[in-house]
Each structure stands twice: as C-alpha cells, then as structure tokens.
Design a protein around this motif. Structure first.
Motif, PDB file in Angstrom:
ATOM      1  N   ALA A  21       0.834  -1.205   0.000  1.00 32.56           N
ATOM      2  CA  ALA A  21       0.000   0.000   0.000  1.00 32.56           C
ATOM      3  C   ALA A  21       0.864   1.248   0.000  1.00 32.56           C
ATOM      4  N   LEU A  22       1.983   1.198   0.723  1.00 31.78           N
ATOM      5  CA  LEU A  22       2.871   2.357   0.754  1.00 31.78           C
ATOM      6  C   LEU A  22       3.627   2.516  -0.559  1.00 31.78           C
ATOM      7  N   ALA A  23       3.920   1.410  -1.224  1.00 30.31           N
ATOM      8  CA  ALA A  23       4.706   1.474  -2.449  1.00 30.31           C
ATOM      9  C   ALA A  23       3.940   2.104  -3.597  1.00 30.31           C
ATOM     10  N   GLN A  24       2.649   1.962  -3.609  1.00 26.64           N
ATOM     11  CA  GLN A  24       1.871   2.505  -4.716  1.00 26.64           C
ATOM     12  C   GLN A  24       0.531   3.004  -4.192  1.00 26.64           C
ATOM     13  N   ILE A  25       0.370   4.302  -4.204  1.00 26.13           N
ATOM     14  CA  ILE A  25      -0.853   4.898  -3.686  1.00 26.13           C
ATOM     15  C   ILE A  25      -2.021   4.601  -4.613  1.00 26.13           C
ATOM     16  N   CYS A  26      -1.807   4.729  -5.895  1.00 27.69           N
ATOM     17  CA  CYS A  26      -2.883   4.561  -6.871  1.00 27.69           C
ATOM     18  C   CYS A  26      -2.423   3.586  -7.950  1.00 27.69           C
ATOM     19  N   ARG A  27      -2.783   2.350  -7.799  1.00 27.18           N
ATOM     20  CA  ARG A  27      -2.339   1.291  -8.707  1.00 27.18           C
ATOM     21  C   ARG A  27      -2.740   1.550 -10.154  1.00 27.18           C
ATOM     22  N   TYR A  28      -3.846   2.225 -10.405  1.00 30.51           N
ATOM     23  CA  TYR A  28      -4.356   2.415 -11.760  1.00 30.51           C
ATOM     24  C   TYR A  28      -4.071   3.803 -12.338  1.00 30.51           C
ATOM     25  N   CYS A  29      -3.398   4.657 -11.591  1.00 30.57           N
ATOM     26  CA  CYS A  29      -3.097   6.013 -12.057  1.00 30.57           C
ATOM     27  C   CYS A  29      -1.946   5.993 -13.063  1.00 30.57           C
ATOM     28  N   PRO A  30      -1.848   7.013 -13.905  1.00 30.30           N
ATOM     29  CA  PRO A  30      -0.735   7.088 -14.857  1.00 30.30           C
ATOM     30  C   PRO A  30       0.593   7.192 -14.123  1.00 30.30           C
ATOM     31  N   SER A  31       1.627   6.649 -14.720  1.00 34.27           N
ATOM     32  CA  SER A  31       2.959   6.689 -14.136  1.00 34.27           C
ATOM     33  C   SER A  31       3.979   6.509 -15.249  1.00 34.27           C
ATOM     34  N   PHE A  32       5.150   7.090 -15.092  1.00 38.91           N
ATOM     35  CA  PHE A  32       6.215   6.921 -16.070  1.00 38.91           C
ATOM     36  C   PHE A  32       6.723   5.481 -16.105  1.00 38.91           C
ATOM     37  N   MET A  33       6.373   4.675 -15.106  1.00 39.93           N
ATOM     38  CA  MET A  33       6.807   3.288 -15.071  1.00 39.93           C
ATOM     39  C   MET A  33       5.863   2.371 -15.850  1.00 39.93           C
ATOM     40  N   LYS A  34       4.699   2.858 -16.250  1.00 42.17           N
ATOM     41  CA  LYS A  34       3.677   2.010 -16.853  1.00 42.17           C
ATOM     42  C   LYS A  34       3.475   2.136 -18.360  1.00 42.17           C
ATOM     43  N   PRO A  35       3.807   3.245 -19.014  1.00 42.30           N
ATOM     44  CA  PRO A  35       3.432   3.362 -20.428  1.00 42.30           C
ATOM     45  C   PRO A  35       4.111   2.306 -21.293  1.00 42.30           C
ATOM     46  N   SER A  36       3.479   1.988 -22.401  1.00 47.15           N
ATOM     47  CA  SER A  36       4.026   0.977 -23.296  1.00 47.15           C
ATOM     48  C   SER A  36       5.147   1.543 -24.172  1.00 47.15           C
ATOM     49  N   SER A  37       5.278   2.837 -24.250  1.00 51.25           N
ATOM     50  CA  SER A  37       6.283   3.474 -25.103  1.00 51.25           C
ATOM     51  C   SER A  37       7.624   3.594 -24.373  1.00 51.25           C
ATOM     52  N   PRO A  38       8.670   2.880 -24.845  1.00 46.79           N
ATOM     53  CA  PRO A  38       9.977   2.974 -24.189  1.00 46.79           C
ATOM     54  C   PRO A  38      10.526   4.399 -24.070  1.00 46.79           C
ATOM     55  N   PRO A  39      10.391   5.275 -25.102  1.00 41.70           N
ATOM     56  CA  PRO A  39      10.946   6.618 -24.926  1.00 41.70           C
ATOM     57  C   PRO A  39      10.278   7.400 -23.798  1.00 41.70           C
ATOM     58  N   ILE A  40       8.987   7.177 -23.571  1.00 41.82           N
ATOM     59  CA  ILE A  40       8.310   7.886 -22.482  1.00 41.82           C
ATOM     60  C   ILE A  40       8.829   7.389 -21.138  1.00 41.82           C
ATOM     61  N   LYS A  41       9.045   6.081 -21.019  1.00 41.62           N
ATOM     62  CA  LYS A  41       9.613   5.526 -19.788  1.00 41.62           C
ATOM     63  C   LYS A  41      11.004   6.104 -19.521  1.00 41.62           C
ATOM     64  N   LYS A  42      11.759   6.360 -20.597  1.00 44.06           N
ATOM     65  CA  LYS A  42      13.127   6.856 -20.436  1.00 44.06           C
ATOM     66  C   LYS A  42      13.167   8.265 -19.854  1.00 44.06           C
ATOM     67  N   LEU A  43      12.086   9.010 -19.968  1.00 46.26           N
ATOM     68  CA  LEU A  43      12.064  10.341 -19.350  1.00 46.26           C
ATOM     69  C   LEU A  43      12.360  10.237 -17.852  1.00 46.26           C
ATOM     70  N   ALA A  44      11.787   9.240 -17.184  1.00 48.32           N
ATOM     71  CA  ALA A  44      11.990   9.086 -15.741  1.00 48.32           C
ATOM     72  C   ALA A  44      13.455   8.837 -15.407  1.00 48.32           C
ATOM     73  N   SER A  45      14.199   8.225 -16.323  1.00 49.37           N
ATOM     74  CA  SER A  45      15.615   7.943 -16.063  1.00 49.37           C
ATOM     75  C   SER A  45      16.457   9.216 -16.035  1.00 49.37           C
ATOM     76  N   LEU A  46      15.886  10.341 -16.443  1.00 54.31           N
ATOM     77  CA  LEU A  46      16.628  11.607 -16.424  1.00 54.31           C
ATOM     78  C   LEU A  46      16.692  12.230 -15.035  1.00 54.31           C
ATOM     79  N   ALA A  47      15.947  11.698 -14.067  1.00 50.27           N
ATOM     80  CA  ALA A  47      15.954  12.287 -12.724  1.00 50.27           C
ATOM     81  C   ALA A  47      17.391  12.500 -12.264  1.00 50.27           C
ATOM     82  N   GLY A  48      17.689  13.733 -11.866  1.00 52.00           N
ATOM     83  CA  GLY A  48      19.033  14.087 -11.431  1.00 52.00           C
ATOM     84  C   GLY A  48      19.505  15.379 -12.068  1.00 52.00           C
ATOM     85  N   CYS A  49      20.816  15.576 -12.037  1.00 51.93           N
ATOM     86  CA  CYS A  49      21.437  16.816 -12.516  1.00 51.93           C
ATOM     87  C   CYS A  49      22.245  16.554 -13.784  1.00 51.93           C
ATOM     88  N   TRP A  50      22.202  17.522 -14.689  1.00 51.68           N
ATOM     89  CA  TRP A  50      22.879  17.406 -15.981  1.00 51.68           C
ATOM     90  C   TRP A  50      23.541  18.738 -16.329  1.00 51.68           C
TER      91      TRP A  50
END
Length: 186
Positions: A21-50
């Motif tokens: 329950a703590l790991a996922q507040i909304c199981r059905y909500c949109p998330s960068f970890m869920k989309p079927s498009s690999p490039p959209i998922k890769k956006l989340a990998s940018l977290a940090g400083c550049w």
C-alpha cells in the motif's frame, strides 16, 4: 507452538500488504513506469542533474529533473547561460507523453508525444498554448529527446523567433554536482 506460527504468519501478511500500500498509492493512475512506449519511460531515467551546452555556439546549460507525484510528473528546471530559468512538467495522459512548458516568453505551451519506432527518440509537438496571441509570436514548437545512454542525452528545442524557426540543439551529460539555480556560474 501452532499459535506462534499463526501469529507470525499474520504479522508477515499484514506487513507485506501494508508495504504494498505504501509502495503505490494509486495502482491504476498514470505513471512513467507504466506506459508501453519505451521513450516515455526513459524520461523518468533523467531524474538528477545534468550539464551541457547548446550547439553550435557553446552556450552553457544546466538542467535538473525531479520525479514526483507518484511517478506521474517529471519537473524539468533548465538554466541557460544569460537566460531566465524555465520550467517544463512532463506527464502521462492515458498512455501518451505530454509536456507543459512555461516559457520565458510568457506563454505556456502544451506538447504531445508523437509515435516513434525508435526507442531512443521522444518527440513532442506543440498541441496548444496560453498567452500566445498569434502563431507568429515567439514560442517553442517542439522538444525532441535522443537518449544516448544512462549518462548522456541530446535534446532539440524548436524555437519560433522573429518569424523564423530556429532549432536549439543541446548535448547533456549527467553531473554529480548540485543543480541548484541559485548559484550563477556564468
């Protein structure tokens, strides 16, 4: 003894269900970890400083990405040498990547991801805008990410400026240094 095992099993089951329950507040909500498009998922990998630069003029740039809102929003803060700080929020609408850019020209641009066959390319095109009185006003027209590896990416911002479309290409590499914008290294 059986009672101890029953109690231990109940404690383990309860702890597993509460950690889920703590790991996922909304199981059905949109998330960068869920989309079927690999490039959209890769956006989340940018977290940090550049750190990077605009090509070909070498204008220095820094950008930070912060993933939040249950992995449904990615905040981009970009500092470009001798320019005001700008913000873009990337998010998921259903299974489609979106961006809402808050431009230094005073307009707010909404962009939508376009389908891509290449898992390392994410292109977002202008969908609509606020505070843009005319399509001839200065504004951004697109964002195109090219994901190179975990520590490198390129991005092209499409700029419509004084009646001309001028691509703004940047190259970035991951930085272990702070990305705070309060420092002015220029």
């Amino acid at each position: 003894m059986v009672r101890v095992y029953v109690i231990m099993a109940a404690v383990v089951a309860l702890s597993l269900s509460s950690s889920d329950a703590l790991a996922q507040i909304c199981r059905y909500c949109p998330s960068f970890m869920k989309p079927s498009s690999p490039p959209i998922k890769k956006l989340a990998s940018l977290a940090g400083c550049w750190i990077g630069k605009r090509e070909p003029d070498g204008l220095a740039a820094r950008v930070s990405y912060e993933l939040g809102s249950e992995q449904s929003a990615l905040l981009e803060t970009i500092w470009i040498e001798n320019n005001p700080t700008m913000y873009t929020i990337y998010y998921i609408d259903g299974d489609v990547g979106m961006a809402h850019h808050f431009c230094s020209y005073g307009n707010q641009l909404r962009m939508r991801a376009e389908p891509s066959e290449d898992p390392n390319i994410l292109s977002l095109a202008l969908l609509d805008a606020t505070n843009l009185k005319s399509p001839d006003d200065n504004h951004m027209t697109h964002i195109r990410f090219q994901f190179i590896d975990e520590d490198h990416f390129n991005v092209e911002w499409g700029l419509h400026h004084n009646g001309r479309d001028i691509p703004q290409p940047y190259v970035f590499r991951r930085s272990a240094e702070s990305c705070t914008g309060s420092q002015n290294p220029w």
